[in-house]
Scaffold this motif. Structure first.
Motif, PDB file in Angstrom:
ATOM      1  N   THR A  26       0.825  -1.209   0.000  1.00  0.00           N
ATOM      2  CA  THR A  26       0.000   0.000   0.000  1.00  0.00           C
ATOM      3  C   THR A  26       0.862   1.263   0.000  1.00  0.00           C
ATOM      4  OG1 THR A  26      -0.149   0.193   2.410  1.00  0.00           O
ATOM      5  CG2 THR A  26      -1.752  -1.243   1.320  1.00  0.00           C
ATOM      6  N   GLY A  27       0.237   2.375  -0.331  1.00  0.00           N
ATOM      7  CA  GLY A  27       0.860   3.691  -0.295  1.00  0.00           C
ATOM      8  C   GLY A  27      -0.218   4.740  -0.078  1.00  0.00           C
ATOM      9  N   THR A  28       0.179   5.994  -0.005  1.00  0.00           N
ATOM     10  CA  THR A  28      -0.766   7.078   0.251  1.00  0.00           C
ATOM     11  C   THR A  28      -0.533   8.223  -0.727  1.00  0.00           C
ATOM     12  OG1 THR A  28      -0.860   6.541   2.600  1.00  0.00           O
ATOM     13  CG2 THR A  28      -1.604   8.735   1.974  1.00  0.00           C
ATOM     14  N   GLU A  29      -1.618   8.781  -1.258  1.00  0.00           N
ATOM     15  CA  GLU A  29      -1.515   9.915  -2.177  1.00  0.00           C
ATOM     16  C   GLU A  29      -2.781  10.752  -2.089  1.00  0.00           C
ATOM     17  OE1 GLU A  29       0.082  10.708  -6.699  1.00  0.00           O
ATOM     18  OE2 GLU A  29      -1.078   8.888  -6.334  1.00  0.00           O
ATOM     19  N   ASP A  30      -2.598  12.059  -1.882  1.00  0.00           N
ATOM     20  CA  ASP A  30      -3.720  13.011  -1.853  1.00  0.00           C
ATOM     21  C   ASP A  30      -4.817  12.589  -0.864  1.00  0.00           C
ATOM     22  OD1 ASP A  30      -2.464  14.538  -3.829  1.00  0.00           O
ATOM     23  OD2 ASP A  30      -3.402  13.390  -5.437  1.00  0.00           O
ATOM     24  N   GLY A  31      -4.408  12.130   0.320  1.00  0.00           N
ATOM     25  CA  GLY A  31      -5.366  11.800   1.364  1.00  0.00           C
ATOM     26  C   GLY A  31      -6.059  10.459   1.193  1.00  0.00           C
ATOM     27  N   ILE A  32      -5.617   9.639   0.252  1.00  0.00           N
ATOM     28  CA  ILE A  32      -6.217   8.341  -0.008  1.00  0.00           C
ATOM     29  C   ILE A  32      -5.150   7.260   0.127  1.00  0.00           C
ATOM     30  CG2 ILE A  32      -7.383   6.884  -1.713  1.00  0.00           C
ATOM     31  CD1 ILE A  32      -9.147   9.111  -0.676  1.00  0.00           C
ATOM     32  N   ASP A  33      -5.481   6.169   0.832  1.00  0.00           N
ATOM     33  CA  ASP A  33      -4.606   5.006   0.862  1.00  0.00           C
ATOM     34  C   ASP A  33      -4.872   4.149  -0.368  1.00  0.00           C
ATOM     35  OD1 ASP A  33      -3.230   5.610   3.153  1.00  0.00           O
ATOM     36  OD2 ASP A  33      -4.507   4.433   4.485  1.00  0.00           O
ATOM     37  N   ILE A  34      -3.797   3.644  -0.976  1.00  0.00           N
ATOM     38  CA  ILE A  34      -3.865   2.958  -2.258  1.00  0.00           C
ATOM     39  C   ILE A  34      -3.297   1.554  -2.134  1.00  0.00           C
ATOM     40  CG2 ILE A  34      -3.085   3.003  -4.673  1.00  0.00           C
ATOM     41  CD1 ILE A  34      -2.810   6.079  -4.284  1.00  0.00           C
ATOM     42  N   LEU A  35      -3.993   0.586  -2.728  1.00  0.00           N
ATOM     43  CA  LEU A  35      -3.507  -0.787  -2.833  1.00  0.00           C
ATOM     44  C   LEU A  35      -2.837  -0.965  -4.187  1.00  0.00           C
ATOM     45  CD1 LEU A  35      -3.383  -3.787  -1.891  1.00  0.00           C
ATOM     46  CD2 LEU A  35      -5.625  -4.080  -2.993  1.00  0.00           C
ATOM     47  N   TYR A  36      -1.584  -1.447  -4.164  1.00  0.00           N
ATOM     48  CA  TYR A  36      -0.833  -1.713  -5.387  1.00  0.00           C
ATOM     49  C   TYR A  36      -0.691  -3.220  -5.573  1.00  0.00           C
ATOM     50  CZ  TYR A  36       0.682   3.178  -5.175  1.00  0.00           C
ATOM     51  OH  TYR A  36       0.713   4.548  -5.124  1.00  0.00           O
ATOM     52  N   ALA A  37      -0.777  -3.663  -6.827  1.00  0.00           N
ATOM     53  CA  ALA A  37      -0.469  -5.041  -7.192  1.00  0.00           C
ATOM     54  C   ALA A  37       0.697  -5.024  -8.172  1.00  0.00           C
ATOM     55  CB  ALA A  37      -1.678  -5.718  -7.830  1.00  0.00           C
ATOM     56  N   LEU A  38       1.755  -5.766  -7.844  1.00  0.00           N
ATOM     57  CA  LEU A  38       2.927  -5.900  -8.703  1.00  0.00           C
ATOM     58  C   LEU A  38       3.034  -7.349  -9.143  1.00  0.00           C
ATOM     59  CD1 LEU A  38       5.564  -4.128  -6.379  1.00  0.00           C
ATOM     60  CD2 LEU A  38       3.888  -3.033  -7.876  1.00  0.00           C
ATOM     61  N   ASP A  39       3.672  -7.587 -10.304  1.00  0.00           N
ATOM     62  CA  ASP A  39       3.984  -8.970 -10.632  1.00  0.00           C
ATOM     63  C   ASP A  39       5.208  -9.401  -9.833  1.00  0.00           C
ATOM     64  OD1 ASP A  39       6.327  -8.174 -11.994  1.00  0.00           O
ATOM     65  OD2 ASP A  39       5.459  -8.435 -13.987  1.00  0.00           O
ATOM     66  N   MET A  40       5.623 -10.645  -9.968  1.00  0.00           N
ATOM     67  CA  MET A  40       6.692 -11.162  -9.123  1.00  0.00           C
ATOM     68  C   MET A  40       8.070 -10.652  -9.540  1.00  0.00           C
ATOM     69  SD  MET A  40       4.920 -12.629  -6.880  1.00  0.00           S
ATOM     70  CE  MET A  40       6.239 -13.263  -5.849  1.00  0.00           C
ATOM     71  N   ASN A  41       8.109  -9.842 -10.581  1.00  0.00           N
ATOM     72  CA  ASN A  41       9.343  -9.161 -10.987  1.00  0.00           C
ATOM     73  C   ASN A  41       9.309  -7.678 -10.643  1.00  0.00           C
ATOM     74  OD1 ASN A  41      10.721 -11.436 -12.205  1.00  0.00           O
ATOM     75  ND2 ASN A  41       9.184 -11.316 -13.833  1.00  0.00           N
ATOM     76  N   GLY A  42       8.283  -7.272  -9.870  1.00  0.00           N
ATOM     77  CA  GLY A  42       8.207  -5.898  -9.399  1.00  0.00           C
ATOM     78  C   GLY A  42       7.520  -4.934 -10.337  1.00  0.00           C
ATOM     79  N   LYS A  43       6.980  -5.414 -11.454  1.00  0.00           N
ATOM     80  CA  LYS A  43       6.304  -4.526 -12.407  1.00  0.00           C
ATOM     81  C   LYS A  43       4.908  -4.175 -11.902  1.00  0.00           C
ATOM     82  CE  LYS A  43       4.525  -4.335 -17.147  1.00  0.00           C
ATOM     83  NZ  LYS A  43       4.331  -5.091 -18.412  1.00  0.00           N
ATOM     84  N   MET A  44       4.547  -2.884 -11.985  1.00  0.00           N
ATOM     85  CA  MET A  44       3.236  -2.427 -11.537  1.00  0.00           C
ATOM     86  C   MET A  44       2.140  -2.990 -12.449  1.00  0.00           C
ATOM     87  SD  MET A  44       1.803  -0.436  -9.200  1.00  0.00           S
ATOM     88  CE  MET A  44       3.059   0.747  -8.711  1.00  0.00           C
ATOM     89  N   LEU A  45       1.131  -3.624 -11.857  1.00  0.00           N
ATOM     90  CA  LEU A  45       0.006  -4.170 -12.616  1.00  0.00           C
ATOM     91  C   LEU A  45      -1.221  -3.284 -12.512  1.00  0.00           C
ATOM     92  CD1 LEU A  45       0.370  -7.938 -11.606  1.00  0.00           C
ATOM     93  CD2 LEU A  45       1.059  -6.866 -13.768  1.00  0.00           C
ATOM     94  N   TRP A  46      -1.581  -2.885 -11.297  1.00  0.00           N
ATOM     95  CA  TRP A  46      -2.709  -1.985 -11.113  1.00  0.00           C
ATOM     96  C   TRP A  46      -2.647  -1.350  -9.724  1.00  0.00           C
ATOM     97  CZ3 TRP A  46      -5.235  -3.957  -6.931  1.00  0.00           C
ATOM     98  CH2 TRP A  46      -5.367  -5.344  -6.796  1.00  0.00           C
ATOM     99  N   GLN A  47      -3.432  -0.318  -9.536  1.00  0.00           N
ATOM    100  CA  GLN A  47      -3.548   0.348  -8.234  1.00  0.00           C
ATOM    101  C   GLN A  47      -4.988   0.763  -8.020  1.00  0.00           C
ATOM    102  OE1 GLN A  47      -0.627   3.445  -9.503  1.00  0.00           O
ATOM    103  NE2 GLN A  47      -2.152   4.870  -8.699  1.00  0.00           N
TER     104      GLN A  47
END
Length: 427
Positions: free
Chosen positions: A88-109
Motif C-alpha cells: 500500500t501507499g498514500t496519495e492526496d489523502g487516499i490510501d492505495i492498494l498496489y499489485a505488482l507482478d513477481m518481478n516488481g512490475k506495476m500491474l494496477w492500483q
C-alpha cells in the motif's frame, strides 16, 4: 451384451466417478484451507518458517533481483498471492492498494480508503491475502475487500466511523486478521472494542462490549488456550482477550507505566506462548509478561522490564529469548535480548539505530530505521553477534519503518516509495 461385460463396464464407471469425487473433494478441502499471507508471518510471530537461506552476505549485500520506485509513500510491508505482490501507499489523502507482478512490475492500483490526515499520514497496515481476495484497512479505519486479480472492489465498510470508533494520535495501523469466515477489526471507543465481520460480505457478525479505550496501533493475534480460541489485542490502555465465538471480553490488563495525560505508543504485535503474553511499548514505558488464568477468564502480570521499550519495530521469540530494539529516551536506541521466562536482560548493545526485526533459521534480520542498514545477526543470548550488513540507498527521504519480509527465499525491503527484492536463497 453379456452380463459379465456389462458388470465390468459398470464397475469401471463407478471407479471413474469415485476418482472424480476424490479430486473434487480434495480441491474443496484445499480451497477451505487456503494459505493466508499477512502481517509478520508465520502467524504474526515474525519468525519465518523458510529454510535454506544464506547464513552470511557479501559486503555489498545479497543480490538485488529488482526494485520498484513507483510506489507512493508508505510504511506497510508486502504480502503475496495470485502470483502477485501486494503493498500500500498514500496519495492526496487516499490510501492505495498496489499489485505488482513477481518481478516488481506495476500491474494496477486501487483506492482502498481514507488515509490518516494528521501526523505521519503514510499508509501503514499490511494487506491480508486469502485465495483471490485482498483485505485492507486504511489509516482512518476504512475496510475493503478486493479481487486479487482484477482489483475490483468487492465490498467496503467505514468501520471506525460506523462504530463510533476513536483514534490515538496516529490513527489506525491494524492489519486485518482472518479466522474461518470471520474478519476482525478493533475500532475502540464507547460502542465496542472489537467487531467480527463476514469476510465474504463485510456484514457484522458480532460486536464486543466496549472497554472505553482508544485502539492501539497494533495488529492482533489469534491463539488457542484453555479450551478457548481468543483474539489478543492491545489498546492504548490495556491488553485484552476476546472470545471469538461470541465477542465476549475474557480478560483485560492495564499497561504498566502509562504516560499521564498523553497517549501511549502501542504498535507492537504481542507474543504468545504457553498461556503467557508479552507486551512492549515505546517512550520509556518498558515491557511486561502476563499469565492467562487456567479458565481464560482473567490474567495477571508475572514480570515487568524497563529495558526493552520497543517503539514500533516489533519483537521476535527465538528459542526462549525475546529480541528487539529499545527507545532509550528518544535517542538511537539499542538492540536487546531478554529471557522469556523471567524478563532478565541477557544483553543490550548499540548498532546504528533502533528498528525492526524478523527471524529465520535462528538468525535475526534487523533494519535500522534512521540510516537504512540491514543486518544479519545470530539469535543467541550470549552477545549481539553481527554476521553481515548492507545499506539501503533507494527511496525518498523519510524513516525506514516498514518491516522486512522473507518469501520464497527472497528478502523484501521497503523504504518509503521504494520496494526491493533480494535473493537470499542458498545456492
Amino acid at each position: 451384451m453379456p452380463n459379465r461385460l456389462l458388470k465390468n463396464k459398470t464397475m469401471k464407471n463407478q471407479i471413474k466417478l469415485f476418482i472424480i469425487s476424490l479430486i473434487l473433494f480434495s480441491s474443496g478441502v484445499q480451497a477451505l484451507a487456503q494459505k493466508i499471507s499477512e502481517w509478520r508471518p508465520e502467524n504474526r510471530t515474525g519468525v519465518s518458517a523458510e529454510t535454506g537461506l544464506l547464513k552470511s552476505w557479501p559486503a555489498e549485500g545479497p543480490k538485488l533481483l529488482w526494485e520498484n520506485l513507483e510506489l507512493t509513500k508508505g510504511n506497510s510491508s508486502p504480502s503475496f498471492g495470485n502470483n502477485k505482490v501486494y503493498i500500500t501507499g498514500t496519495e492526496d489523502g487516499i490510501d492505495i492498494l498496489y499489485a505488482l507482478d513477481m518481478n516488481g512490475k506495476m500491474l494496477w492500483q486501487k483506492a482502498m480508503g481514507r488515509a490518516w490526515n494528521e501526523s505521519f499520514p503514510e499508509s501503514r497496515a499490511t494487506p491480508t491475502i486469502e485465495g483471490n481476495r485482498v483485505y485492507t484497512c486504511s489509516g482512518i479505519g476504512d475496510l475493503a475487500c478486493f479481487d486479487g486479480n482484477t482489483g475490483e472492489k468487492i465490498w467496503a465498510y467505514q468501520a471506525s466511523e460506523e462504530n463510533k470508533g476513536t483514534y490515538g494520535n496516529w490513527g489506525i495501523a491494524e492489519s486485518l486478521i482472518i479466522d474461518g469466515e470471520k474478519l476482525y477489526f478493533s475500532p475502540g471507543g464507547p460502542e465496542t472494542n472489537t467487531i467480527a465481520l463476514n469476510k465474504t460480505t463485510g456484514e457484522i457478525i458480532w460486536k464486543s462490549e466496549s472497554i472505553d479505550d482508544k485502539p492501539g496501533y497494533v495488529s492482533p493475534i489469534l491463539v488457542q488456550y484453555a479450551g478457548k480460541k481468543m483474539l489478543i489485542n492491545v489498546s492504548l490502555d490495556h491488553v485484552y482477550g476476546v472470545d471469538i465465538s461470541n465477542g465476549d471480553i475474557l480478560w483485560k490488563v492495564g499497561h504498566v507505566n502509562p504516560r499521564e495525560g498523553r497517549d501511549n505508543i502501542l504498535c507492537v504485535t504481542p507474543l504468545f506462548k504457553d498461556g503467557k503474553v508479552y507486551v512492549t511499548a515505546g517512550y520509556n514505558i518498558g515491557s511486561y509478561q502476563i499469565k492467562i488464568a487456567g479458565d481464560a477468564n482473567s490474567a495477571e502480570i508475572v514480570w515487568t522490564d524497563d529495558v526493552l521499550d520497543v517503539h514500533h519495530g516489533g519483537v521476535v521469540l527465538v528459542d526462549g529469548y525475546i529480541y528487539g530494539s529499545n527507545w532509550l529516551n528518544n535517542a538511537n536506541g539499542n538492540w536487546c535480548c531478554l529471557e522469556w521466562e523471567t524478563g532478565k536482560k541477557m544483553w543490550e548493545e548499540p548498532w546504528n539505530c533502533k528498528g525492526s526485526v524478523i527471524a529465520a533459521e535462528g538468525i535475526l534480520y534487523i533494519y535500522d530505521e534512521k540510516r537504512g542498514n540491514v543486518g544479519l545477526v545470530k539469535a543467541t543470548p550470549e552477545k549481539f553477534d553481527l554476521v553481515s550488513s548492507f545499506k539501503i540507498e533507494q527511496g525518498n527521504n523519510g524513516p525506514f519503518w516498514a518491516h522486512p519480509v522473507i518469501h520464497n527465499g527472497i528478502l523484501y525491503i521497503r523504504h518509503t516509495n521504494a520496494l526491493m527484492a533480494y535473493d537470499i536463497k542458498e545456492k
